[in-house]
Design a protein around this motif. Structure first.
Motif, PDB file in Angstrom:
ATOM      1  N   ARG A  27       3.717   4.763   3.919  1.00 11.43           N
ATOM      2  CA  ARG A  27       2.917   5.935   4.451  1.00 11.43           C
ATOM      3  C   ARG A  27       3.424   7.330   4.377  1.00 11.43           C
ATOM      4  NH1 ARG A  27       2.226   5.314  10.332  1.00 11.43           N
ATOM      5  NH2 ARG A  27       0.101   6.477   9.973  1.00 11.43           N
ATOM      6  N   ILE A  64      -7.943  -0.562   1.526  1.00 10.24           N
ATOM      7  CA  ILE A  64      -7.145  -0.828   2.794  1.00 10.24           C
ATOM      8  C   ILE A  64      -7.835  -1.818   3.712  1.00 10.24           C
ATOM      9  CG2 ILE A  64      -6.489   0.302   5.116  1.00 10.24           C
ATOM     10  CD1 ILE A  64      -6.067   2.696   3.234  1.00 10.24           C
ATOM     11  N   VAL A 119       3.410  -6.934   4.993  1.00 10.83           N
ATOM     12  CA  VAL A 119       2.736  -5.829   4.727  1.00 10.83           C
ATOM     13  C   VAL A 119       3.730  -4.476   4.592  1.00 10.83           C
ATOM     14  CG1 VAL A 119       1.037  -3.718   5.202  1.00 10.83           C
ATOM     15  CG2 VAL A 119       0.471  -6.326   6.015  1.00 10.83           C
ATOM     16  N   PHE A 129       3.687  -0.741   3.862  1.00 10.04           N
ATOM     17  CA  PHE A 129       2.793   0.417   3.793  1.00 10.04           C
ATOM     18  C   PHE A 129       3.533   1.760   3.791  1.00 10.04           C
ATOM     19  CE2 PHE A 129      -1.236   2.323   5.939  1.00 10.04           C
ATOM     20  CZ  PHE A 129      -1.372   3.057   4.724  1.00 10.04           C
ATOM     21  N   LEU A 186       0.907  -1.236   0.003  1.00 10.34           N
ATOM     22  CA  LEU A 186       0.013   0.020  -0.032  1.00 10.34           C
ATOM     23  C   LEU A 186       0.832   1.123   0.099  1.00 10.34           C
ATOM     24  CD1 LEU A 186      -0.792  -2.211   2.234  1.00 10.34           C
ATOM     25  CD2 LEU A 186      -2.972  -0.625   2.344  1.00 10.34           C
ATOM     26  N   THR A 242       6.481   0.456   7.472  1.00 10.07           N
ATOM     27  CA  THR A 242       5.882   1.748   7.159  1.00 10.07           C
ATOM     28  C   THR A 242       6.805   3.001   6.702  1.00 10.07           C
ATOM     29  OG1 THR A 242       5.893   2.619   9.871  1.00 10.07           O
ATOM     30  CG2 THR A 242       3.965   1.329   8.956  1.00 10.07           C
ATOM     31  N   GLU A 295      -6.311   3.412   8.776  1.00 10.79           N
ATOM     32  CA  GLU A 295      -5.006   2.712   8.931  1.00 10.79           C
ATOM     33  C   GLU A 295      -4.538   2.369  10.193  1.00 10.79           C
ATOM     34  OE1 GLU A 295      -2.486   6.090   7.391  1.00 10.79           O
ATOM     35  OE2 GLU A 295      -3.799   6.127   5.531  1.00 10.79           O
ATOM     36  N   GLY A 335      -7.415   2.592  -2.165  1.00  5.42           N
ATOM     37  CA  GLY A 335      -7.466   2.618  -0.762  1.00  5.42           C
ATOM     38  C   GLY A 335      -8.643   3.515  -0.254  1.00  5.42           C
TER      39      GLY A 335
END
Length: 146
Positions: free
Chosen positions: A79, A60, A75, A77, A6, A107, A91, A55
């Protein structure tokens, strides 16, 4: 292994560069992603990517549901910590579910690199035994009449 990817809009280019650099490792695994990120990833790297909704449209939550069902092993992600709603409840729920189900989550790019290198070295092989077996429903029990 199933890897979910993501990325916030401001981090998509970074995510694409990262995934291009690590396409060899990603190609040996199943990659799932939110809609826009997944399409961009497929176009840039040629990797097969299973895309969920964008998303903002529920992607998400769809990936979070896969995490909750122990169907995701890792994962990534990407961000943007300066994004106004980067701490949104959606989130936060994904982060909480990863913690609850012991799913490694990155992240930022530094953690993502450590996790993918570890995956390549076999450090995440323990995840293989964490997927629940699919059990067929039991046939109804019939009682004998005496």
């Amino acid at each position: 292994m199933t890897i979910a990817i993501l990325a916030h809009d401001s981090r998509k280019e970074l995510a694409l560069q990262f995934c291009t650099a690590y396409s060899g490792i990603l190609s040996r695994n199943t990659v799932i992603a939110t809609g826009t990120t997944g399409r961009m990833l497929n176009q840039t790297t040629g990797l097969p990517v299973h895309c969920y909704l964008s998303g903002r449209l529920g992607g998400i939550q769809q990936i979070a549901a896969r995490v909750a069902c122990d169907e995701v092993d890792l994962v990534l992600f990407f961000r943007d910590p300066l994004k106004a709603d980067s701490g949104s409840s959606i989130e936060q729920n994904l982060l909480r579910l990863c913690d609850m189900h012991s799913v490694p989550i990155a992240t930022n790019i530094a953690t993502a690199e450590v996790l993918l290198r570890g995956l390549d070295q076999g450090d995440l092989d323990y995840r293989e035994g964490m997927h629940p077996a699919i059990v067929e429903p039991l046939a109804p029990v019939t009682r004998a009449v005496c």
